[in-house]
Design an enzyme around this catalytic site. Structure first.
Site, PDB file in Angstrom:
ATOM      1  N   TYR A 126       0.774  -1.244   0.000  1.00 45.39           N
ATOM      2  CA  TYR A 126       0.000   0.000   0.000  1.00 45.39           C
ATOM      3  C   TYR A 126       0.805   1.295   0.000  1.00 45.39           C
ATOM      4  CZ  TYR A 126      -3.658  -3.307   0.146  1.00 45.39           C
ATOM      5  OH  TYR A 126      -4.470  -4.343  -0.225  1.00 45.39           O
ATOM      6  N   PHE A 402     -11.564  -2.865  10.687  1.00 45.89           N
ATOM      7  CA  PHE A 402     -12.495  -2.915   9.548  1.00 45.89           C
ATOM      8  C   PHE A 402     -11.775  -3.445   8.321  1.00 45.89           C
ATOM      9  CE2 PHE A 402     -10.739   0.894   7.503  1.00 45.89           C
ATOM     10  CZ  PHE A 402     -10.128   1.510   8.581  1.00 45.89           C
TER      11      PHE A 402
HETATM   12  C1  LIG Z   1      -3.745  -8.043  -2.535  1.00 51.82           C
HETATM   13  C2  LIG Z   1      -4.663  -8.161  -3.752  1.00 51.82           C
HETATM   14  C3  LIG Z   1      -5.930  -7.348  -3.494  1.00 51.82           C
HETATM   15  C4  LIG Z   1      -3.910  -7.594  -4.971  1.00 51.82           C
HETATM   16  O1  LIG Z   1      -4.780  -7.530  -6.086  1.00 51.82           O
HETATM   17  P1  LIG Z   1      -4.219  -7.517  -7.597  1.00 51.82           P
HETATM   18  O2  LIG Z   1      -5.367  -7.194  -8.487  1.00 51.82           O
HETATM   19  O3  LIG Z   1      -3.450  -8.750  -7.856  1.00 51.82           O
HETATM   20  O4  LIG Z   1      -3.225  -6.263  -7.538  1.00 51.82           O
HETATM   21  P2  LIG Z   1      -2.761  -5.382  -8.829  1.00 51.82           P
HETATM   22  O5  LIG Z   1      -2.458  -6.287  -9.975  1.00 51.82           O
HETATM   23  O6  LIG Z   1      -3.737  -4.284  -9.080  1.00 51.82           O
HETATM   24  O7  LIG Z   1      -1.449  -4.776  -8.236  1.00 51.82           O
HETATM   25  C5  LIG Z   1      -1.332  -3.418  -7.886  1.00 51.82           C
HETATM   26  C6  LIG Z   1       0.087  -3.194  -7.464  1.00 51.82           C
HETATM   27  O8  LIG Z   1       0.308  -3.843  -6.191  1.00 51.82           O
HETATM   28  C7  LIG Z   1       1.358  -4.798  -6.314  1.00 51.82           C
HETATM   29  N1  LIG Z   1       0.957  -5.951  -5.495  1.00 51.82           N
HETATM   30  C8  LIG Z   1      -0.207  -6.617  -5.561  1.00 51.82           C
HETATM   31  N2  LIG Z   1      -0.231  -7.584  -4.645  1.00 51.82           N
HETATM   32  C9  LIG Z   1       0.948  -7.553  -4.009  1.00 51.82           C
HETATM   33  C10 LIG Z   1       1.511  -8.310  -2.960  1.00 51.82           C
HETATM   34  N3  LIG Z   1       0.843  -9.326  -2.382  1.00 51.82           N
HETATM   35  N4  LIG Z   1       2.747  -7.975  -2.529  1.00 51.82           N
HETATM   36  C11 LIG Z   1       3.427  -6.953  -3.093  1.00 51.82           C
HETATM   37  N5  LIG Z   1       2.929  -6.198  -4.093  1.00 51.82           N
HETATM   38  C12 LIG Z   1       1.707  -6.494  -4.540  1.00 51.82           C
HETATM   39  C13 LIG Z   1       1.476  -5.121  -7.784  1.00 51.82           C
HETATM   40  O9  LIG Z   1       2.769  -5.547  -8.090  1.00 51.82           O
HETATM   41  C14 LIG Z   1       1.100  -3.791  -8.423  1.00 51.82           C
HETATM   42  O10 LIG Z   1       2.211  -2.920  -8.399  1.00 51.82           O
HETATM   43  P3  LIG Z   1       2.366  -1.736  -9.494  1.00 51.82           P
HETATM   44  O11 LIG Z   1       0.982  -1.327  -9.926  1.00 51.82           O
HETATM   45  O12 LIG Z   1       3.088  -0.674  -8.750  1.00 51.82           O
HETATM   46  O13 LIG Z   1       3.157  -2.362 -10.600  1.00 51.82           O
HETATM   47  C15 LIG Z   1      -5.032  -9.638  -4.048  1.00 51.82           C
HETATM   48  O14 LIG Z   1      -3.848 -10.377  -4.205  1.00 51.82           O
HETATM   49  C16 LIG Z   1      -5.860 -10.286  -2.948  1.00 51.82           C
HETATM   50  O15 LIG Z   1      -7.073 -10.258  -3.003  1.00 51.82           O
HETATM   51  N6  LIG Z   1      -5.207 -10.920  -1.942  1.00 51.82           N
HETATM   52  C17 LIG Z   1      -5.905 -11.592  -0.846  1.00 51.82           C
HETATM   53  C18 LIG Z   1      -6.692 -10.632   0.054  1.00 51.82           C
HETATM   54  C19 LIG Z   1      -5.858  -9.471   0.515  1.00 51.82           C
HETATM   55  O16 LIG Z   1      -4.715  -9.594   0.949  1.00 51.82           O
HETATM   56  N7  LIG Z   1      -6.419  -8.252   0.417  1.00 51.82           N
HETATM   57  C20 LIG Z   1      -5.699  -7.053   0.792  1.00 51.82           C
HETATM   58  C21 LIG Z   1      -6.489  -6.077   1.508  1.00 51.82           C
HETATM   59  S1  LIG Z   1      -6.751  -6.242   3.223  1.00 51.82           S
END
Ligand SMILES: CC(C)(COP(=O)(O)OP(=O)(O)OC[C@H]1O[C@@H](n2cnc3c(N)ncnc32)[C@H](O)[C@@H]1OP(=O)(O)O)[C@@H](O)C(=O)NCCC(=O)NCCS
Length: 402
Positions: A126, A402
């Protein structure tokens, strides 16, 4: 909101709730019980959520609630509290999180919200969106009945064990007084109390029911459980104290419970608990984690909402990698009150907007972030001024998860 990458981001419909719950359960690896299913939509309205869809499948989701959040000095701001950010395992790393976040933050910007806040599942994701960790807790474990209180520790009494019915009335009122004093604490919706504390399903989870200890200026909610080895643990679900007297009175009761081997709780880093007892090592810190992440959406609005511990005259250059909230700002503080406006003057200090999020509630110090090269400042006197000014009287604490 159409996309060229095989998905579209749009508002959710109420009838998509079960599909969203299924995606959340898969993504977070948990079961949503009856209390969650009933109350989550009452706190976070499904129609406000943003979903990513591929064909007729939901493959991504995020929602938010506009929360009232206390800032240092006792004022408050409105903040978007972002929740349930999930992307289907079939669709990860295609930019769905980024697309949903772009929409969500554009909405918060349009609504003029000075902050967005979030409880993050992972620490690496984030920062790129401008979020910095902004409140932390220590996880503690204390041996049951081992605590001796110092002779100087107040023993004001006044704690009562109250019924669920009485707790429903008294506890939220005390919480609401507490959260107005504590940086980062949010107003808590009635439905959230039901979902996490008062609902019959919550009372039936785990070992014992939840018990409520109430003092006129604080409360503790705890649960007891026997392990298969016959050990009894009391887990403090939540302990909130408005005054030092309420804090001492509640901990005296909790630490003297009979038939308890271990008391587990989470306390803020400067909680006075270790100083109440003769052996401060008894309050064993077993872990530490961030509870809140903060992104400043409107620098002048956020910086003028809080108060400061000393006068300041500083130009800060803030880099925002995600939105257009950054730039150079002149921050002038007199008697705790700030004025802040955009400026062309050369900066005294430079940092990312995620660092501003970490400084904002006072949980993290400018001198520490400068030592990590997260703040660039040439004049040590300016660094000292920033460090002292952004500190807060009370530790920042997340009011509710949350
Ligand atoms: C975390 C999550 C929401 C990422 O969704 P995603 O659609 O794969 O993410 P994106 O492809 O839009 O990636 C956005 C950016 O974040 C980075 N990113 C995404 N997941 C990442 C991770 N687990 N660790 C490090 N970087 C990550 C990507 O490399 C990308 O970087 P950039 O845009 O600067 O090149 C998804 O993996 C998920 O649902 N995980 C399980 C639930 C969770 O952890 N939710 C988080 C919120 S509490």
């Amino acid at each position: 909101m159409a996309s060229t990458t095989g998905f579209t981001v749009r508002s959710a419909r109420a009838d998509e709730r079960d599909e969203i719950f299924r995606l959340s359960e898969l993504s977070f690896g948990m079961r949503m019980g009856p209390a969650e299913r009933e109350y989550v939509p009452k706190v976070f309205r499904t129609e406000r959520a943003l979903v990513a869809v591929d064909g007729d499948r939901i493959v991504g989701h995020a929602n938010d609630l506009v929360m009232t959040v206390t800032v240092p000095g006792g004022g408050s701001v409105q903040a978007s509290g972002v929740t349930s950010v999930v992307v289907a395992p079939t669709h990860r790393r295609r930019g769905i999180l980024r697309a949903i976040y772009t929409e969500l933050h554009a909405r918060s910007e349009a609504a003029g919200l000075p902050l967005t806040i979030f409880t993050a599942s992972e620490g690496t994701i984030y920062g790129r969106f401008g979020y910095g960790p902004s409140a932390v807790v220590d996880e503690i474990s204390v041996r049951g009945r081992a605590a001796q209180f110092r002779s100087t520790t107040p023993d004001p009494g006044g704690v009562e064990v109250v019924s669920l019915a009485e707790a429903k009335i008294r506890v939220p009122q005390i919480y609401d007084r507490w959260r107005r004093l504590v940086p980062a604490a949010q107003a808590k919706p009635e439905a959230r109390w039901q979902q996490r504390v008062f609902a019959p399903a919550v009372q039936q989870e785990g070992g014992s029911p939840l018990f409520f200890l109430v003092h006129p200026d604080g409360y503790a909610i705890l649960r007891r459980a026997w392990s298969s080895e016959g050990k009894n643990t009391a887990t403090v679900h939540e302990l909130r104290a408005i005054t030092p007297e309420a804090h001492a009175a509640l901990w005296r009761v909790v630490l003297s419970l009979d038939l308890v081997d271990t008391i587990e709780a989470e306390i803020s880093p400067h909680d006075p608990l270790p100083w109440l007892v003769t052996d401060p090592r008894l309050v064993r810190v077993t872990g530490r984690h961030d509870t809140l992440w903060t992104r400043v959406m409107d620098v002048p609005a956020a910086l003028t909402a809080r108060t400061y511990q000393r006068d300041l005259d500083v130009v800060v250059s803030i880099e925002d990698p995600f939105r257009a909230a950054g730039g150079s700002f002149a921050l002038r503080v007199r008697d705790g009150v700030a004025e802040c406006e955009r400026t062309d003057r050369a900066p005294d200090a430079e940092f990312g907007i995620d660092v501003l999020g970490s400084l904002y509630f006072g949980a993290h110090r400018a001198r520490v972030l400068a030592a990590a090269n997260r703040i660039q400042v040439k004049d040590p006197a300016q660094l000292r001024a920033l460090d002292e000014a952004f500190a807060a009287d009370r530790d920042a604490e997340l009011g509710w998860f949350f």
